[in-house]
Design a protein around this motif. Structure first.
Motif, PDB file in Angstrom:
ATOM      1  N   THR A   1      -7.433   7.658   3.487  1.00 22.19           N
ATOM      2  CA  THR A   1      -8.097   6.987   2.366  1.00 22.19           C
ATOM      3  C   THR A   1      -7.071   6.197   1.561  1.00 22.19           C
ATOM      4  N   VAL A   2      -7.527   5.035   1.076  1.00 21.70           N
ATOM      5  CA  VAL A   2      -6.708   4.177   0.222  1.00 21.70           C
ATOM      6  C   VAL A   2      -7.570   3.773  -0.972  1.00 21.70           C
ATOM      7  N   ALA A   3      -7.027   3.959  -2.184  1.00 25.34           N
ATOM      8  CA  ALA A   3      -7.737   3.555  -3.401  1.00 25.34           C
ATOM      9  C   ALA A   3      -7.293   2.154  -3.798  1.00 25.34           C
ATOM     10  N   GLU A   4      -8.257   1.277  -4.031  1.00 24.38           N
ATOM     11  CA  GLU A   4      -7.950  -0.078  -4.462  1.00 24.38           C
ATOM     12  C   GLU A   4      -7.940  -0.146  -5.988  1.00 24.38           C
ATOM     13  N   SER A   5      -7.345  -1.213  -6.515  1.00 27.73           N
ATOM     14  CA  SER A   5      -7.335  -1.494  -7.964  1.00 27.73           C
ATOM     15  C   SER A   5      -6.648  -0.395  -8.773  1.00 27.73           C
ATOM     16  N   VAL A   6      -5.561   0.113  -8.276  1.00 26.85           N
ATOM     17  CA  VAL A   6      -4.773   1.094  -9.046  1.00 26.85           C
ATOM     18  C   VAL A   6      -3.890   0.282  -9.989  1.00 26.85           C
TER      19      VAL A   6
ATOM     20  N   ILE B   1       0.892  -1.166   0.000  1.00 28.64           N
ATOM     21  CA  ILE B   1       0.000   0.000   0.000  1.00 28.64           C
ATOM     22  C   ILE B   1       0.928   1.214   0.000  1.00 28.64           C
ATOM     23  N   VAL B   2       0.815   2.040  -1.064  1.00 28.91           N
ATOM     24  CA  VAL B   2       1.823   3.071  -1.344  1.00 28.91           C
ATOM     25  C   VAL B   2       1.238   4.455  -1.127  1.00 28.91           C
ATOM     26  N   ASP B   3       2.023   5.315  -0.485  1.00 26.87           N
ATOM     27  CA  ASP B   3       1.655   6.724  -0.334  1.00 26.87           C
ATOM     28  C   ASP B   3       1.732   7.370  -1.712  1.00 26.87           C
ATOM     29  N   LEU B   4       0.623   7.949  -2.181  1.00 27.29           N
ATOM     30  CA  LEU B   4       0.577   8.482  -3.548  1.00 27.29           C
ATOM     31  C   LEU B   4       1.408   9.745  -3.713  1.00 27.29           C
ATOM     32  N   LEU B   5       1.790  10.434  -2.651  1.00 29.73           N
ATOM     33  CA  LEU B   5       2.610  11.631  -2.753  1.00 29.73           C
ATOM     34  C   LEU B   5       4.093  11.308  -2.722  1.00 29.73           C
TER      35      LEU B   5
ATOM     36  N   LYS C   1     -11.006   2.322   2.655  1.00 24.25           N
ATOM     37  CA  LYS C   1     -10.472   1.839   1.386  1.00 24.25           C
ATOM     38  C   LYS C   1     -11.585   1.915   0.347  1.00 24.25           C
ATOM     39  N   ILE C   2     -11.343   2.706  -0.711  1.00 17.74           N
ATOM     40  CA  ILE C   2     -12.360   2.966  -1.733  1.00 17.74           C
ATOM     41  C   ILE C   2     -12.400   1.792  -2.706  1.00 17.74           C
ATOM     42  N   ALA C   3     -13.587   1.258  -2.933  1.00 16.97           N
ATOM     43  CA  ALA C   3     -13.751   0.073  -3.771  1.00 16.97           C
ATOM     44  C   ALA C   3     -13.235   0.321  -5.176  1.00 16.97           C
ATOM     45  N   GLY C   4     -12.667  -0.739  -5.789  1.00 21.28           N
ATOM     46  CA  GLY C   4     -12.066  -0.633  -7.121  1.00 21.28           C
ATOM     47  C   GLY C   4     -13.049  -0.226  -8.189  1.00 21.28           C
ATOM     48  N   ASP C   5     -14.344  -0.497  -8.006  1.00 25.27           N
ATOM     49  CA  ASP C   5     -15.339  -0.116  -9.013  1.00 25.27           C
ATOM     50  C   ASP C   5     -15.367   1.388  -9.242  1.00 25.27           C
TER      51      ASP C   5
ATOM     52  N   ARG D   1      -4.835  14.113  -7.309  1.00 24.08           N
ATOM     53  CA  ARG D   1      -5.561  15.388  -7.407  1.00 24.08           C
ATOM     54  C   ARG D   1      -6.837  15.355  -6.576  1.00 24.08           C
ATOM     55  N   LEU D   2      -7.446  14.176  -6.457  1.00 21.97           N
ATOM     56  CA  LEU D   2      -8.676  14.053  -5.676  1.00 21.97           C
ATOM     57  C   LEU D   2      -8.407  13.963  -4.182  1.00 21.97           C
ATOM     58  N   GLY D   3      -7.131  13.955  -3.814  1.00 25.51           N
ATOM     59  CA  GLY D   3      -6.780  13.963  -2.397  1.00 25.51           C
ATOM     60  C   GLY D   3      -6.678  12.596  -1.763  1.00 25.51           C
ATOM     61  N   VAL D   4      -6.670  11.517  -2.563  1.00 26.70           N
ATOM     62  CA  VAL D   4      -6.543  10.177  -2.005  1.00 26.70           C
ATOM     63  C   VAL D   4      -5.150  10.021  -1.425  1.00 26.70           C
ATOM     64  N   ASP D   5      -5.048   9.462  -0.220  1.00 28.09           N
ATOM     65  CA  ASP D   5      -3.762   9.383   0.479  1.00 28.09           C
ATOM     66  C   ASP D   5      -2.860   8.274  -0.039  1.00 28.09           C
ATOM     67  N   ALA D   6      -3.419   7.100  -0.305  1.00 21.81           N
ATOM     68  CA  ALA D   6      -2.577   5.965  -0.683  1.00 21.81           C
ATOM     69  C   ALA D   6      -3.320   5.113  -1.697  1.00 21.81           C
ATOM     70  N   GLY D   7      -2.557   4.245  -2.325  1.00 20.66           N
ATOM     71  CA  GLY D   7      -3.146   3.386  -3.343  1.00 20.66           C
ATOM     72  C   GLY D   7      -2.615   1.973  -3.256  1.00 20.66           C
ATOM     73  N   GLN D   8      -3.317   1.069  -3.895  1.00 21.65           N
ATOM     74  CA  GLN D   8      -2.941  -0.341  -3.881  1.00 21.65           C
ATOM     75  C   GLN D   8      -3.415  -0.940  -5.191  1.00 21.65           C
ATOM     76  N   GLY D   9      -2.555  -1.652  -5.880  1.00 22.52           N
ATOM     77  CA  GLY D   9      -2.929  -2.267  -7.141  1.00 22.52           C
ATOM     78  C   GLY D   9      -1.703  -2.757  -7.881  1.00 22.52           C
TER      79      GLY D   9
END
Length: 662
Positions: free
Chosen positions: A609-614, A423-427, A576-580, A625-633
């Motif tokens: 916040t963490v975005a899934e399915s990146v 799970i990666v910090d997007l910044l 964690k925001i769903a991948g859909d 840009r939307l302010g999501v803190d981290a991502g996973q994919g």
């Protein structure tokens, strides 16, 4: 008037004395002289000519007084009015008679003590002699004359044929008999139960007679009936219990027969929540209300019973599969449309019902298994519905059993593994944690990915065991010196079953403390669907984990109802925001708007916040840009076995991941 010669002819065995009017003896026979009776010994004042005989004591110098029976006759002899006295010694007869009266008294007393009456039936005449005790038991006055027709009128009509068959058999075979029957008392209203025993014998003339006893067992029968009722009825709902219901089912499944009918298994949806939230008293009220409601909406001739807990069952004789399903759907509709009254409001309860038809060759256990499979399908389809058993459900059940067995074997043989996905910090592009994903690698074919075994295992008690294995494995890995040096953090998924398990949160905290791992390095994830199913359980778990310093994430937010209410009332640390919503976030439309709303709400409540399915590079700047803190994919890092990850950390001393700008 009798003449003297005629009297003399009777003088052989009876003492005879002829007295003049002045009392002097004119004549006596030899028997009188042997008896030694003097005229003054006779009770002449008590005996009248032609009147009844009189018995009087007669003093005997040689022993106890004896008894004489004296009878008087008037005589005319040569113009004189004489009196002829017949005298008999009846001492022995009187003693025997007295003994007979004693025997009868003793018998009557015994009958009173034993509450048993006796009777005798003269078959040839139809006369029936009842003891006084038996007459008293049925309310008849002493001395009432009885015959068989009168006795028959007192019998309960439904028992007459049985009694007459029993008596006919006894008369034909001469064997003892017994029967229990109902009988009205003399008022023809009060019904009692009698237990009778008897024997057939013949009198001196060879005529058949029947001697028997009758015992009033009404109270004993009532006690037996009550015990039977208690043994076959559920005390809470007063419905037939499991034993009685299965006996009715067995009666329809006669071996070699062609059964017609169906079985319904009824389960109250989320009944545990009712007990937990409202208390067991309300839970009992729900069961009682539902018992009455179901009985009211069932067709005549059906048998409704409680199997135990929150499970009911219905036996539907002569019902087709279509009829059974229609009845089941009607019960579901009746339940959801009838709120259970509470002190302050109404509680709406839903039912899941499985229906199975009875088929030739079916056993009781087979029918129960079929109905249970259909019930499983009803719950799996979302509850509050009915399903009919179909053969493919059995195949699915076999598959489920095979899957659970395979997972359990792999767990026992240490063939379950964990893969770690960053799970990666997007910044900054730094790895802030790794989500540990369970994998089954047992070398068997076909391979079994998580999507194929987790939904099945989650419906089995094995899921709790699996969750604890994941937490224990993650904790051990976090305690590895290289992981400590690299500051590694892990996030693990837990099931709804573990989330609802009392003490699970305390167990997790205790495991971390025992391993010497900082609580903040471990995070637990629960899906949105599981969270909204039992909000109270999530709140309790979150309180325990947050107090200890652990993180708790709401996984797949938006995949279910996506209600912000749960963010407001549940203390998650991460959403964690769903991948859909994430996969097309760089292409405009509704997804960026929804992600923006989630981010604003989460940040406003102090959550990350963490975005899934990146999985694509353009998603990274769009999410940033939307302010999501981290991502996973897959674009940010593919899962690797945990052992390999730990090995690389030992070699490099740091955790590596793909930079979000690359």
């Amino acid at each position: 008037m009798r003449t003297l010669p005629a009297v003399a002819a009777d003088a052989a065995s009876t003492a005879l004395m002829v007295l003049r009017p002045d009392g002097r003896c004119l004549w006596s026979n030899e028997a009188a002289r042997r008896l030694g009776v003097r005229p003054e010994d006779l009770p002449v004042t008590q005996v009248e000519p032609g009147g009844p005989a009189v018995e009087a004591p007669w003093p005997d110098a040689a022993g106890p007084a004896r008894w004489l029976q004296v009878r008087c006759h008037g005589m005319d002899h040569e113009g004189q009015c004489l009196r002829l006295y017949e005298v008999r010694d009846v001492t022995v007869e009187r003693r025997e008679r007295e003994q007979g009266r004693n025997h009868r008294w003793r018998l009557a007393h015994i009958e009173q003590l034993a509450k048993v009456g006796s009777w005798e039936w003269d078959v040839s005449t139809g006369a029936i002699v009842w003891s006084d005790v038996l007459r008293q038991m049925v309310g008849l006055p002493p001395g009432t004359a009885l015959d068989y027709p009168l006795y028959r009128k007192l019998l309960h009509p439904d028992d007459v044929a049985m009694i007459e068959r029993t008596l006919e058999t006894a008369l034909r075979t001469g064997t003892p008999f017994s029967f229990t029957h109902r009988m009205y008392l003399a008022d023809r209203e009060t019904l009692r139960v009698f237990e009778c025993y008897g024997e057939v014998f013949t009198d001196g003339d060879g005529a058949p007679r029947v001697l028997g006893t009758a015992h009033d067992i009404t109270e004993r029968r009532r006690a037996q009936d009550e015990l039977t009722r208690l043994a076959e009825h559920d005390p809470l709902t007063d419905l037939p219990n499991r034993r009685a219901l299965l006996a009715r089912l067995d009666a329809l499944l006669v071996p070699g027969g062609d059964p017609s009918g169906a079985l319904l298994l009824i389960d109250i949806d989320n009944f545990k929540d009712i007990n937990d939230v409202h208390g067991h008293g309300v839970g009992d009220d729900v069961l009682r209300v539902l018992a009455r409601l179901l009985a009211h909406h069932l067709p005549p001739g059906t048998v409704l019973g409680r199997l135990g807990g929150d499970e009911f069952a219905v036996v539907l004789p002569d019902a087709s599969a279509g009829d059974a399903l229609a009845v089941a759907e009607g019960l579901c509709n009746a339940a959801v449309g009838t709120p259970v009254p509470l002190t302050d409001a109404g509680l709406r309860v839903t039912l899941s019902i499985g229906a199975a038809s009875l088929r030739p060759g079916d056993s009781r256990d087979m029918v129960l298994a079929h109905a249970d499979l259909a019930l499983y399908e009803a719950k799996n389809a979302g509850r509050n519905r009915a399903r009919l058993y179909l053969p493919e459900q059995y195949r699915h059940a076999v598959q489920r059993v095979n899957v659970v067995t395979r997972v359990r074997t792999a767990l026992d043989e240490r063939r379950m593994q964990l893969d770690a996905q960053p799970i990666v910090d997007l910044l900054t592009g730094e790895v802030v944690s790794h989500e540990l994903l369970i994998r089954l690698r047992d070398g068997r074919q076909p391979p079994l990915p998580p999507a194929d075994f987790l939904p099945t295992v989650e419906r089995d008690d094995l899921i709790g065991e699996l969750d604890r294995w994941v937490v224990a494995t993650a904790t051990s890995a976090l305690a590895d010196p290289s992981a400590v040096a690299a500051g590694m953090c892990f996030d693990v998924n837990i099931s709804a079953r573990s989330m609802e398990s009392p003490g699970f949160g305390d167990w997790v905290v205790g495991r971390l403390r025992a391993a010497g791992v900082e609580a903040g390095r471990l995070g637990l994830e629960v899906t949105e669907t599981a969270a909204i199913t039992n909000v109270a359980a999530v709140r309790n778990l979150a309180r325990t984990l947050r107090n200890a310093g652990c993180r708790l994430s709401l996984d797949d937010f938006g995949a279910g109802f996506g209600s912000f209410t749960y963010l407001k009332h549940l203390p998650f640390s991460t959403v964690k925001i769903a991948g859909d919503f994430v996969r097309q976030a760089d292409r405009g439309g509704a997804d960026p708007v929804l992600i923006d709303a989630v981010v604003r709400a989460a940040h406003g409540l102090g959550m990350q916040t963490v975005a899934e399915s990146v999985d694509r590079e353009p998603l990274v700047p769009a999410l940033r840009r939307l302010g999501v803190d981290a991502g996973q994919g897959f674009h940010l890092g593919r899962p690797v076995p945990l052992d390999i990850l730990l090995g690389s950390v030992r070699d490099d001393g740091q955790v590596c991941a793909r930079h979000p700008d690359h």
